[in-house]
Design a protein around this motif. Structure first.
Motif, PDB file in Angstrom:
ATOM      1  N   ALA A   4     -24.765  16.831  46.421  1.00 27.09           N
ATOM      2  CA  ALA A   4     -23.500  16.196  46.050  1.00 27.09           C
ATOM      3  C   ALA A   4     -23.700  15.308  44.831  1.00 27.09           C
ATOM      4  N   GLN A   5     -22.901  15.549  43.792  1.00 28.97           N
ATOM      5  CA  GLN A   5     -22.984  14.773  42.559  1.00 28.97           C
ATOM      6  C   GLN A   5     -21.866  13.737  42.542  1.00 28.97           C
ATOM      7  N   GLY A   6     -22.179  12.451  42.613  1.00 28.20           N
ATOM      8  CA  GLY A   6     -21.183  11.403  42.470  1.00 28.20           C
ATOM      9  C   GLY A   6     -20.553  10.958  43.773  1.00 28.20           C
ATOM     10  N   ASN A   7     -19.530  10.097  43.646  1.00 18.65           N
ATOM     11  CA  ASN A   7     -18.824   9.529  44.787  1.00 18.65           C
ATOM     12  C   ASN A   7     -17.527  10.289  45.060  1.00 18.65           C
ATOM     13  N   CYS A   8     -17.252  10.517  46.328  1.00 18.34           N
ATOM     14  CA  CYS A   8     -16.010  11.182  46.699  1.00 18.34           C
ATOM     15  C   CYS A   8     -15.825  11.060  48.206  1.00 18.34           C
ATOM     16  N   SER A   9     -14.579  11.143  48.657  1.00 20.16           N
ATOM     17  CA  SER A   9     -14.294  11.252  50.088  1.00 20.16           C
ATOM     18  C   SER A   9     -13.110  12.181  50.261  1.00 20.16           C
ATOM     19  N   GLY A  10     -13.060  12.852  51.401  1.00 19.11           N
ATOM     20  CA  GLY A  10     -11.961  13.779  51.620  1.00 19.11           C
ATOM     21  C   GLY A  10     -11.938  14.307  53.035  1.00 19.11           C
ATOM     22  N   ILE A  11     -10.880  15.035  53.338  1.00 19.34           N
ATOM     23  CA  ILE A  11     -10.711  15.619  54.665  1.00 19.34           C
ATOM     24  C   ILE A  11     -10.059  16.986  54.519  1.00 19.34           C
ATOM     25  N   ILE A  12     -10.543  17.942  55.293  1.00 16.96           N
ATOM     26  CA  ILE A  12      -9.990  19.297  55.342  1.00 16.96           C
ATOM     27  C   ILE A  12      -9.727  19.627  56.802  1.00 16.96           C
ATOM     28  N   LEU A  13      -8.501  20.086  57.104  1.00 12.62           N
ATOM     29  CA  LEU A  13      -8.100  20.375  58.474  1.00 12.62           C
ATOM     30  C   LEU A  13      -7.639  21.820  58.607  1.00 12.62           C
ATOM     31  N   VAL A  14      -7.921  22.411  59.774  1.00 14.74           N
ATOM     32  CA  VAL A  14      -7.553  23.801  60.043  1.00 14.74           C
ATOM     33  C   VAL A  14      -6.846  23.873  61.396  1.00 14.74           C
ATOM     34  N   CYS A  15      -5.742  24.600  61.429  1.00 10.41           N
ATOM     35  CA  CYS A  15      -4.992  24.814  62.662  1.00 10.41           C
ATOM     36  C   CYS A  15      -4.879  26.308  62.910  1.00 10.41           C
ATOM     37  N   THR A  16      -5.255  26.756  64.101  1.00 13.13           N
ATOM     38  CA  THR A  16      -5.118  28.165  64.464  1.00 13.13           C
ATOM     39  C   THR A  16      -4.126  28.298  65.605  1.00 13.13           C
ATOM     40  N   THR A  17      -3.435  29.448  65.656  1.00 15.81           N
ATOM     41  CA  THR A  17      -2.421  29.658  66.681  1.00 15.81           C
ATOM     42  C   THR A  17      -2.717  30.906  67.498  1.00 15.81           C
ATOM     43  N   SER A  18      -1.944  31.089  68.553  1.00 13.09           N
ATOM     44  CA  SER A  18      -2.151  32.196  69.486  1.00 13.09           C
ATOM     45  C   SER A  18      -1.875  33.553  68.863  1.00 13.09           C
ATOM     46  N   THR A  19      -1.160  33.591  67.740  1.00 14.41           N
ATOM     47  CA  THR A  19      -0.853  34.859  67.077  1.00 14.41           C
ATOM     48  C   THR A  19      -1.733  35.100  65.855  1.00 14.41           C
ATOM     49  N   GLY A  20      -2.777  34.284  65.691  1.00  7.78           N
ATOM     50  CA  GLY A  20      -3.718  34.488  64.592  1.00  7.78           C
ATOM     51  C   GLY A  20      -3.353  33.804  63.299  1.00  7.78           C
ATOM     52  N   CYS A  21      -2.343  32.938  63.321  1.00  4.29           N
ATOM     53  CA  CYS A  21      -2.005  32.178  62.109  1.00  4.29           C
ATOM     54  C   CYS A  21      -3.074  31.123  61.840  1.00  4.29           C
ATOM     55  N   VAL A  22      -3.346  30.897  60.570  1.00  4.14           N
ATOM     56  CA  VAL A  22      -4.291  29.858  60.146  1.00  4.14           C
ATOM     57  C   VAL A  22      -3.600  29.006  59.089  1.00  4.14           C
ATOM     58  N   LEU A  23      -3.385  27.731  59.427  1.00  2.25           N
ATOM     59  CA  LEU A  23      -2.734  26.795  58.520  1.00  2.25           C
ATOM     60  C   LEU A  23      -3.686  25.655  58.207  1.00  2.25           C
ATOM     61  N   GLY A  24      -3.506  25.037  57.060  1.00  4.27           N
ATOM     62  CA  GLY A  24      -4.434  23.986  56.675  1.00  4.27           C
ATOM     63  C   GLY A  24      -3.750  22.775  56.081  1.00  4.27           C
ATOM     64  N   GLY A  25      -4.507  21.703  56.015  1.00  4.20           N
ATOM     65  CA  GLY A  25      -4.076  20.485  55.352  1.00  4.20           C
ATOM     66  C   GLY A  25      -5.304  19.799  54.774  1.00  4.20           C
ATOM     67  N   SER A  26      -5.128  19.048  53.703  1.00  7.25           N
ATOM     68  CA  SER A  26      -6.285  18.393  53.095  1.00  7.25           C
ATOM     69  C   SER A  26      -5.840  17.195  52.280  1.00  7.25           C
ATOM     70  N   SER A  27      -6.793  16.330  52.010  1.00  9.10           N
ATOM     71  CA  SER A  27      -6.519  15.145  51.198  1.00  9.10           C
ATOM     72  C   SER A  27      -7.839  14.602  50.685  1.00  9.10           C
ATOM     73  N   LEU A  28      -7.794  14.009  49.505  1.00  8.31           N
ATOM     74  CA  LEU A  28      -8.944  13.301  48.964  1.00  8.31           C
ATOM     75  C   LEU A  28      -8.709  11.804  49.096  1.00  8.31           C
ATOM     76  N   GLY A  29      -9.801  11.061  49.213  1.00  8.26           N
ATOM     77  CA  GLY A  29      -9.688   9.616  49.272  1.00  8.26           C
ATOM     78  C   GLY A  29      -9.078   9.059  48.000  1.00  8.26           C
ATOM     79  N   ASN A  30      -8.367   7.943  48.149  1.00 11.62           N
ATOM     80  CA  ASN A  30      -7.648   7.341  47.027  1.00 11.62           C
ATOM     81  C   ASN A  30      -7.766   5.830  47.137  1.00 11.62           C
ATOM     82  N   ARG A  31      -8.218   5.201  46.076  1.00 16.38           N
ATOM     83  CA  ARG A  31      -8.393   3.745  46.098  1.00 16.38           C
ATOM     84  C   ARG A  31      -7.084   3.007  46.347  1.00 16.38           C
ATOM     85  N   LYS A  32      -5.958   3.656  46.056  1.00 15.07           N
ATOM     86  CA  LYS A  32      -4.659   3.001  46.178  1.00 15.07           C
ATOM     87  C   LYS A  32      -4.086   3.070  47.588  1.00 15.07           C
ATOM     88  N   GLU A  33      -4.791   3.758  48.509  1.00 16.77           N
ATOM     89  CA  GLU A  33      -4.289   3.848  49.875  1.00 16.77           C
ATOM     90  C   GLU A  33      -5.454   3.754  50.851  1.00 16.77           C
TER      91      GLU A  33
END
Length: 362
Positions: A239-268
């Motif tokens: 890993a080069q440098g400073n960073c923070s983040g989150i990656i999320l995965v949601c799976t369903t009974s019919t095989g759907c795959v949905l996601g969400g993500s965000s990077l860290g932000n000094r303002k929040e």
């Protein structure tokens, strides 16, 4: 321009780099020379930036294309593709330019090569205004596989803003054609999992706060669901440098795959970053979507090229999706139809052109 160039106006709708990427990818796959004008006219700094020029150069090399005016700041270029050749290709943005966006422009092209392709891409792996590379591998890739295509991925080094320095390797086999998909039944949520990370000098507590924020959001809707979010600090060797983040995965009974993500932000707060990532999934689920709002526009190219009729149920149609549809219809003559079936729930339909890989070595 001469009459054999299809004219693409880069200022319409989203007015950014997406028009450039999608138009050039389809130019190569469909063997249609194009002239793109008003490149990124909707941005504060218009024209080609290093990130976009790297993408153009990458697919130019893969398709042995002829290109004119491909320089930093150019608002117009012509692109004349030739044969898509298998092999190994390398590109280095020399900035924190997103390797995920390089992969976006290259993938549709590579699947119509005459043989296997390996891509060595250098730049930023987790960047603002672009998908985190983990989102492409864990959320986009499972949806791509429904079309009958996939890729192998190796993370060699992560790179963050402003220095970049990340490095990934992607290998893939060409396809005969893309299969149509029918994703119109969301099913019920089966599992939610993900990763919250920090790198460099940032404390691992930030990752815990992101993960806890996301879990708090999900528990309001799914109080009995087991939610597993790994929290960790990246190894300094990868890993080069400073960073923070989150990656999320949601799976369903019919095989759907949905996601969400965000990077860290000094303002929040870190917790708010976790809220935002969770909300991307919760919003899609509430609207009946079988994919999230980011995968929604990424699949348009594959729907247009597929052999048969594809149908995908989504939430609100995003501006990026409208732009992707505009370019796909102009480049391929495929016809899209968007049906609103109530509130923010829509179904995107497309009778694909059935593009076959005439170059593949069977």
């Amino acid at each position: 321009m001469t009459s054999n160039f299809l004219e693409i106006d880069g200022s319409v709708l989203e007015g950014g780099g997406q028009i450039l990427r999608n138009a050039i990818a389809l130019s190569i796959v469909c063997n249609v020379p194009i002239n793109i004008s008003n490149i990124r006219k909707g941005r504060s700094t218009s024209g080609l930036r290093p990130q976009h020029l790297s993408g153009v150069t990458l697919v130019k090399n893969i398709s042995n294309a002829s290109v004119s005016n491909a320089t930093i700041g150019s608002e117009q270029l012509t692109f004349t593709p030739s044969q898509i050749i298998g092999g190994k290709y390398e590109i280095d943005t020399r900035t924190a330019g997103s390797v995920a966006l390089l992969l976006q422009v290259a993938l549709p092209v590579c699947y119509f090569a005459c043989g296997p392709i390996t891509l060595s891409l250098k730049g930023g792996t987790n960047c603002e205004m672009a998908p985190q590379i983990d989102f492409l591998t864990e959320v986009f890739r499972p949806n791509l596989e429904k079309f009958g295509a996939t890729f192998n991925f190796d993370l060699i080094r992560r790179g963050y803003f402003p220095k970049g320095g990340g490095h990934i390797s992607v290998t893939l086999e060409s396809v005969n054609f893309f299969k149509p998909v029918n994703l119109c039944d969301q099913g019920t949520v089966q599992e939610i999992f993900g990763w919250a990370f920090v790198a460099g000098s940032l404390p691992v507590q930030i990752a815990h706060d992101m993960a806890n924020g996301a879990i708090q959001k999900f528990k309001q809707k799914f109080p009995n669901l087991n939610i597993n979010i790994e929290r960790y600090k990246e190894d300094g060797r990868v890993a080069q440098g400073n960073c923070s983040g989150i990656i999320l995965v949601c799976t369903t009974s019919t095989g759907c795959v949905l996601g969400g993500s965000s990077l860290g932000n000094r303002k929040e707060s870190s917790e708010v970053s976790g809220f935002k990532a969770a909300d991307e999934i919760l919003e899609a689920l509430k609207d009946g979507g079988c994919v999230d709002k980011y995968v929604q526009d990424m699949l348009i190219i594959f729907m247009a090229l597929a052999k048969g009729k594809s149908k995908i149920q989504v939430g609100e149609i995003t501006l990026h999706t409208k732009t992707a549809i505009y370019v796909a219809e102009k480049m391929t003559k495929a016809k899209f139809n968007v049906k609103n079936i109530g509130n923010n729930t829509n179904i995107i339909e497309c009778e694909g052109i059935g593009k076959e890989n005439s170059q593949k070595n069977y």
